[in-house]
Structure formats: structure tokens, C-alpha cells
Design an enzyme around this catalytic site. Structure first.
Site, mmCIF file in Angstrom:
data_model
loop_
_atom_site.group_PDB
_atom_site.id
_atom_site.type_symbol
_atom_site.label_atom_id
_atom_site.label_comp_id
_atom_site.label_asym_id
_atom_site.label_seq_id
_atom_site.Cartn_x
_atom_site.Cartn_y
_atom_site.Cartn_z
ATOM 1 C CG HIS A 1 65.578 33.916 63.455
ATOM 2 N ND1 HIS A 1 64.931 34.044 64.635
ATOM 3 C CD2 HIS A 1 66.933 34.737 64.032
ATOM 4 C CE1 HIS A 1 65.762 34.875 65.544
ATOM 5 N NE2 HIS A 1 66.902 35.149 65.104
ATOM 6 N NE ARG B 1 72.809 41.305 67.330
ATOM 7 C CZ ARG B 1 73.208 42.495 66.987
ATOM 8 N NH1 ARG B 1 72.239 43.230 66.339
ATOM 9 N NH2 ARG B 1 74.379 42.880 66.888
ATOM 10 C CB THR B 2 68.227 36.205 69.620
ATOM 11 O OG1 THR B 2 68.499 36.422 68.251
ATOM 12 C CG2 THR B 2 66.644 35.577 69.504
ATOM 13 N NE ARG C 1 69.433 31.609 68.229
ATOM 14 C CZ ARG C 1 69.914 32.686 67.619
ATOM 15 N NH1 ARG C 1 71.082 33.235 68.002
ATOM 16 N NH2 ARG C 1 69.272 33.862 67.151
ATOM 17 C CE LYS D 1 74.575 17.136 66.743
ATOM 18 N NZ LYS D 1 75.714 16.712 65.924
#
Lengths: 427, 321
Positions: free
Chosen positions: B143, B65-66, B115, B93
Site C-alpha cells: 500500500h 478514506r483511501t 485496490r 478472479k
């Protein structure tokens, strides 16, 4: 029609209220209706106590009843008989049954069996972690709603510090109590008795006293961090008692209990590999034994529980290191505790408080008090009467007692639950 | 109608979090969003405000959705939108994140929507790129566009944020939505409560300016807004709650627990919902009480406003090199 029973001519002992006086006690419909000097009352059954002690029935906060799963060792009816013969009117079962009591249906099973058996009241703890595996928390909120009094993995320590932290924290959400078996398992692993000279002479692997201290100190820190209510079961070492004493001085919400064998016996009872003296935590040194008595005297130790752990002969007639841990204790709880009184260590009221109102308070049970309106759960005992413990004569289905032949003083004469005499001494 | 030509003053190059935004800046973003709500309801939803701009949706964590919401927002403003999904588990990372940033910077994107499963990763990336960065969720940190769309949804329904009592319920510990909402609601003068079992609350959460409750009946008493959070089991390391059954019994929102709130209290959820875990199906679908669908609609408008104000602040001169 009101059912009335008058207990006349008793030495009324209520440790919670500090009462110690000659008097009578009237029971109406299972509850205490009056106490003190009561004149003759019509239409009442009268029991003459002939000067014997009348105290609140004992609250034994730590028993193993083996039901469900090991009914050949003990059952609720046999454990119930042993309890009332020992003056115990409420006992709390550990969840280390088969299956483990970690589910609402099993908590309800214990409540139903308790009603059916109808001797001492049987309450239960639930496991703190699913299957007592030490990993996932149980449904504490729902289990408490079904009647679980507190949460413990019985004879297994909750070893993982993160799990223990979450157990305390989650329990605090619902203001519930977590009970810990205080032993760092990695240090106790493989051990059979207290580490020290006796173990060395016998060639038995030892469990160092520091295994208890390390777990107690860790859990006190976690209780402080989370604010959760912690109860430490059967403390046995001087160092752990000192740590708890210091924590109480800092007003941490912590309580603890011990069992009679930690003040009535020491590690020398293992003697010639007597597996009946194998318990967990192990019997400790004489210094530790004395420290337990000191802890009871100064109030560091709140309660005395029998730690009743029935084992059949097959579990005990094994080489010492392979034998099961635990001894039966329901019927010997009162006389062994009264040794502390007869030997001048504790006042009578103090000794009884550790068996009645204090464990009741820890578990927030409405028990352990002589008060008008309270349930008439009573024990009548002869404080002075000497007798000799005979393991074979004990009512428990298992006979694993290390006290066989021990002379003691103080005999239960009658036990009353909800006004009904559930045990009357025959000898 | 959003024409995107009004003079704006948004002094930040990136939108990394709500923390640090002033009430005026939040109000500006909400006001700009308001105009896009209308535009998005028209047949022709497209503008050319972002013509020539490149927006990269860079998602190191799965999202439907985002990502879709940002993609629509960019496209409706006329920008070129590219989606990049990078599975966090497949990359190393730190160094690799920066390598990714350097690679993308070489392509001259104007906006990076990022994100990442680790808190702080989006900020780290923002320090290494030329364009504007919008945080689309970093770990359990922030967020911001979710908090803005929640605020827009509430403001349109209640007319204000000031003075409202808002209860945020559930897995606060792992929630970036909770942290952004706490910051926004406090900045805008609402009163914030959190309701959760102790195992799902981070330490000293009360220092963030919230009232803490462990009981839904008490926590929801007389509240205007209830924000339910998803139990983020994918972020659980170990056992935080014993079972779904117990969690729903004590902390799941059903009509019985809702009764403690104000009669006109409204229910929100950032999605995706776990029906029967944190929220009862009937409550979630109650058209009089639930704002969950409106939240999704407001999401596109809010992200359009964010793209608008950030590209306005971007220099129009292309970066050197």
C-alpha cells in the site's frame, strides 16, 4: 512463634540432588530449614521416621477432579484425600469439567477451592481451545496470569493441524506449554480398545497404535516449525516413544509422560470385557508395555502421572464399547511406580524423579525437591511394606480401579503439605 | 507552492509498491507532496495540472478514506475522476480482472488507482493497461501511498527519517501497510521493529530487515515512532488471537505500554481504528502524541504528488488504436 517439626531417623531421598542418605529434616514455618545430620532441637515437634523413606511429595501432573460439574464422581475434598493418601502433595487438574476451564474466573475458582480444601495443592491447566471444541484459542496469556499451568484439551486431541500450530505459536509468545492427547481422532473414532488379536477375539472395534504415532509425529513437526513447547501426555506405544526419543536427540523442546497402567498392565487386562480396564489411549500390547519401561529407563519419558479419572458405576457398568474410559490412580501411583524399582527396572531415585522433580520441572513448579527453603511438601513411605490394593478402601469417591486385589510393595506412612501432616497411615 | 512545472525524474510508469524505489525517488515524492500540503490549506485548492486527464478509482475492496483521498487529489489537480466499485465476491478472479482492465483501457484513462483484495492483482492489471497504475492496496502485499503519507507525516514532525526507531505493532501478518512501511523505512535509513503475537507474524519476517518482538514493553523501549495496525479480522481464517480482551491486554497501546517509548514518541495508525482493540481511546486522541489526523491530511498531498509525477512520465501522445 516459629512452628518447628523435626523428622528424625529417615532415609532422605532427593532425586533432583541425587541424595540418598540417612538423616533428619527440619521444617520451620512450612519450609525445609535444614536436612542431613541434625542434633536434638528444642521446642520442636519430633517425628521418628524409624528408617522409612522421606522424599519430596509427589507431583501428579494429570488428574481429573470432576469439580465443577460432576461432584457425584469426585470432588476436590475427596480427590484431595485420595491424593494425600497416595503421597501426592501437588496435583494438576485437567480442564474437562463442566463448565470447561477455559476462563479466568474458573482458574481462580480452582485456586480458591484448593485453599479451602487444604489437603494436596491443586493446580489446574486451562483448555487450549474454547470449550475444548478444537477451533478457537483460549485467552492463554490471561489464563496463565491467573495461574493456569499449561494448555490442553484434556482427553481430546487438538485435531486440526492449523489450530495446533497456532496454539503452539501463540503459546510461545508467552513461553507457555501446550499438552496434547496424542491420538488421531479420525483413526481412533469408534474404537474401544487396542487394535489387534485380543480386540479381534472379543469382537471389539480397535484403535490402531499408529493413531498415536501419527499425532505425535505431526505435533513434533509443528513444535519444530513453531518453536513452541510441547508436552505429550500418556504415551503408550513403542513407535511413539521412538519418535519422541528421536525428537529429543534433535533437541526439540518436547517432553512426555506416561501413566502406571501403561507399564503395569497390557491389553489382556481387558480380559472378559472388564470396563475398568478401558482407558484412553487404550492398554496396548506387551511389546508396547515393555517399550514404556524402556522409555522410562532411558529418560525418553520424563514423568509418570496417575491419569486419575473417576467414573461412577453407571458410567462403567455398560457394554465395553459404551463404557467410559479412565481409571482412578491417585492412591496407586506410588506403589505401582515402585514396582519398577522392586522389579529391577529403575533405580529408586530414577523412579521417584519421574514422580517429583521431573514433572515439576516440565511445569516450572517450585516443587518436587528436598532443598533448604523449599516448601515442606513431603511423603514418608515404607519402601518394602507389602499390601493388597482394595478398591473399596480407596478414598476416591469413585472406585473404578482395575488393580483391586493386586499385591504391591511400598506404603505411604505420612504425607506433609507445607509442614503440616495432612495424612497419617492408620494401619 | 505546487505548480507542477518543475522538471521531474521518476523513471517508473506505475506505482505498484515501495519495494524497488530508490531513496532519491522516495525523497522526490515526499518533496513534491510537501508543496501540496500548503496548497491544500488554501481557500482555492484547485489547479489545472491534470486538465484533460482521466483518473479511474477502481476498487475491488470497500474503502472510504483511501478512495476519497485519491478522488480529492485528482480533482484538486483538475483531472476528471470516476469511481468504480466492484465487489470482489461478485466477480470471478483472473480472467474477469483482465477483462475489466481491457474494458477500461478502451476508455483511455490516464491513471488507474486500483485496490484489490488479492496480493499481486494490481500488478497483473498493470501489465494489461495503457495508462499509469497506482496501487491503492493489494491484499497483504503493498500500500505504497500509505507508506509515503506516513513518511511525510513523520518527516514533517521529526525533520528526518534517517536513524529513527520505528515500531510497527499488531497484525503484521495481514498488513500491506506494514510491508510498504518496512520497505520505505529501511530504504530511508530508519530502524524498524515489529511487535506482535507470533500468530500474527508471517514466517521469516526478520529477513525483511526488522527486529522482532513479542512483548510491547520490550518492543516499544526507546522508540521514536509507534505505528499501530488494525486487527484485520475480515482476513482471518481461523483463530489467530483468542479474544479482543486478551489482545488489548497484551498488545493494545495504552499509556502504560507507551511509557516504554521515548518521552516524545509519536503514535500513528493507518485507520480505520478499532478503539479498545489495538489502541486505547485516550492515546488515539492525545493531540500531543497522536499523528492520526495529520496522516489523513498528508494522504491527499501525497496522492497529488503521485498523480503529478506519474502523469509527467506518461507519454503525451495518445496510444495507437
Amino acid at each position: 512463634m516459629t512452628a518447628r517439626t523435626l523428622f528424625r531417623n529417615a532415609r532422605l531421598l532427593d532425586p533432583a540432588g541425587g541424595l540418598d542418605a540417612r538423616g533428619d529434616l527440619l521444617v520451620e514455618d512450612g519450609r525445609i530449614a535444614a536436612l542431613g545430620k541434625i542434633g536434638p532441637i528444642g521446642a520442636a515437634e519430633t517425628i521418628d521416621c524409624v528408617g522409612a523413606c522421606l522424599a519430596p511429595g509427589l507431583v501428579d501432573m494429570r488428574v481429573e477432579l470432576r469439580e465443577p460439574g460432576a461432584e457425584h464422581q469426585e470432588s476436590m475434598p475427596t480427590g484431595g484425600l485420595a491424593a494425600v493418601a497416595g503421597g501426592v502433595t501437588t496435583m494438576v487438574a485437567l480442564p474437562n469439567t463442566d463448565p470447561v476451564i477455559d476462563d479466568v474466573a474458573l482458574v481462580e475458582f480452582v485456586a480458591r477451592r484448593s485453599r479451602d480444601v487444604g489437603l494436596a495443592r491443586i493446580r489446574t491447566y486451562a483448555a487450549a481451545t474454547k470449550g475444548m471444541k478444537g477451533r478457537e484459542l483460549t485467552e492463554m496469556g490471561l489464563l496463565a496470569g491467573a495461574g493456569a499451568l499449561a494448555f490442553t484439551d484434556a482427553g481430546q486431541a487438538i485435531a486440526d493441524a492449523q489450530v495446533m500450530r497456532r496454539a503452539l505459536s501463540y503459546a510461545r509468545t508467552f513461553d507457555l506449554l501446550v499438552i496434547q492427547h496424542p491420538e488421531e481422532p479420525s483413526l481412533a473414532s469408534g474404537g474401544a480398545m487396542n487394535e489387534g488379536e485380543v480386540a479381534t477375539r472379543l469382537g471389539l472395534p480397535g484403535i490402531p497404535p499408529v493413531a498415536e504415532l501419527i499425532m505425535v509425529e505431526r505435533d513434533l513437526r509443528l513444535a519444530e516449525l513453531t518453536g513452541g513447547r510441547l508436552h505429550i501426555a500418556h504415551v503408550s506405544t513403542e513407535a511413539a516413544i521412538a519418535a519422541i526419543r528421536a525428537a529429543k536427540a534433535r533437541r526439540l523442546p518436547v517432553t512426555c509422560d506416561t501413566a502406571p497402567h501403561y507399564f503395569a498392565l497390557n491389553e489382556t487386562a481387558v480380559g472378559d470385557y472388564r470396563s475398568f480396564a478401558k482407558v484412553s489411549p487404550p492398554l496396548r500390547s506387551e511389546w508396547d508395555r515393555r517399550a514404556v519401561i524402556t522409555g522410562l529407563k532411558d529418560g525418553t519419558i520424563d514423568a509418570i502421572a496417575s491419569d486419575h479419572a473417576p467414573h461412577d458405576q453407571e458410567s462403567k457398568r455398560l457394554p465395553f464399547a459404551s463404557a467410559a474410559s479412565g481409571i482412578i490412580g491417585l492412591e496407586t501411583l506410588l506403589p505401582l511406580t515402585l514396582e519398577l524399582y522392586h522389579n529391577g527396572h529403575l533405580g529408586l531415585s530414577e523412579a521417584l524423579a519421574a514422580l517429583t522433580c521431573q514433572p515439576a520441572d516440565i511445569l516450572r513448579l517450585p516443587a518436587g525437591r528436598l532443598a533448604v527453603g523449599a516448601a515442606a511438601d513431603l511423603v514418608i513411605f515404607d519402601l518394602e511394606r507389602p499390601w493388597r490394593i482394595d478398591a473399596d478402601a480407596l478414598r476416591s469417591k469413585s472406585k473404578n480401579s482395575p488393580y483391586d486385589g493386586r499385591p504391591v510393595q511400598g506404603r505411604v506412612l505420612r504425607t506433609v503439605v507445607a509442614g503440616r501432616s495432612v495424612f497419617v497411615q492408620q494401619d | 507552492m505546487g505548480t507542477g512545472t518543475s522538471s521531474l525524474s521518476f523513471p517508473h510508469r506505475h506505482l505498484l509498491g515501495i519495494e524497488g524505489l530508490s531513496p532519491d525517488e522516495i525523497t522526490l515524492l515526499l518533496d513534491r507532496s510537501e508543496s501540496y500540503v500548503e496548497q491544500n490549506r488554501q481557500v482555492d485548492k484547485k489547479q489545472s495540472l491534470l486538465r484533460g486527464r482521466t483518473i479511474i478509482n477502481l476498487f475491488f475492496e470497500s474503502s472510504t478514506r483511501t478512495r476519497t483521498s485519491f478522488e480529492l487529489a485528482g480533482k484538486r489537480l483538475g483531472g476528471d475522476v470516476i469511481n468504480m466499485s466492484v465487489q470482489a465476491s461478485s466477480i470471478k478472479k483472473g480472467e474477469t480482472l483482465i477483462d475489466t482492465a481491457m474494458t477500461l483501457t478502451a476508455m483511455h484513462p490516464d491513471v488507474l488507482v486500483v485496490r484489490h483484495p488479492e496480493s499481486g492483482a494490481v500488478q497483473l492489471l498493470s501489465e494489461k493497461v495503457e495508462g499509469a497504475v497506482i496501487n491503492a492496496g493489494d491484499g497483504s502485499h503493498e500500500h505504497p501511498t500509505q507508506a509515503l503519507l506516513d513518511a511525510l507525516t513523520v518527516r514533517r514532525r521529526k525533520g528526518r527519517l534517517q536513524g529513527l526507531v520505528v515500531a510497527i505493532c499488531g497484525d503484521i501478518l495481514h498488513s500491506r501497510v506494514a510491508r510498504s512501511n518496512i520497505a520505505l523505512l529501511n530504504t530511508m535509513g530508519a530502524r524498524v521493529r515489529v511487535v506482535a503475537p507470533r500468530t500474527l507474524l508471517p514466517a521469516e519476517i526478520e529477513r525483511l530487515g526488522v527486529e522482532v518482538f513479542h512483548d510491547m514493553a520490550k518492543g516499544l523501549k526507546d522508540v521514536d515512532i509507534i505505528m499501530m495496525l488494525r486487527l484485520q479480522t475480515e482476513r482471518f481464517h481461523g483463530s489467530f488471537v483468542p479474544s479482543i480482551r486478551e489482545y488489548f491486554h497484551f498488545f493494545g497501546l495504552d499509556y502504560a505500554k507507551l511509557a516504554a517509548a521515548k518521552p516524545d514518541a509519536l503514535i500513528m495508525h493507518p485507520g480505520p481504528m478499532n478503539r479498545g482493540v489495538e489502541i486505547d481511546t485516550d492515546v488515539a486522541d492525545d493531540i500531543d502524541r497522536s499523528l492520526i489526523r495529520q496522516q489523513v491530511e498528508m494522504g491527499v498531498a501525497v496522492r497529488m504528488a503521485c498523480l503529478e509525477v506519474l502523469t509527467q512520465t506518461l507519454s503525451n501522445t495518445p496510444p495507437v488504436k
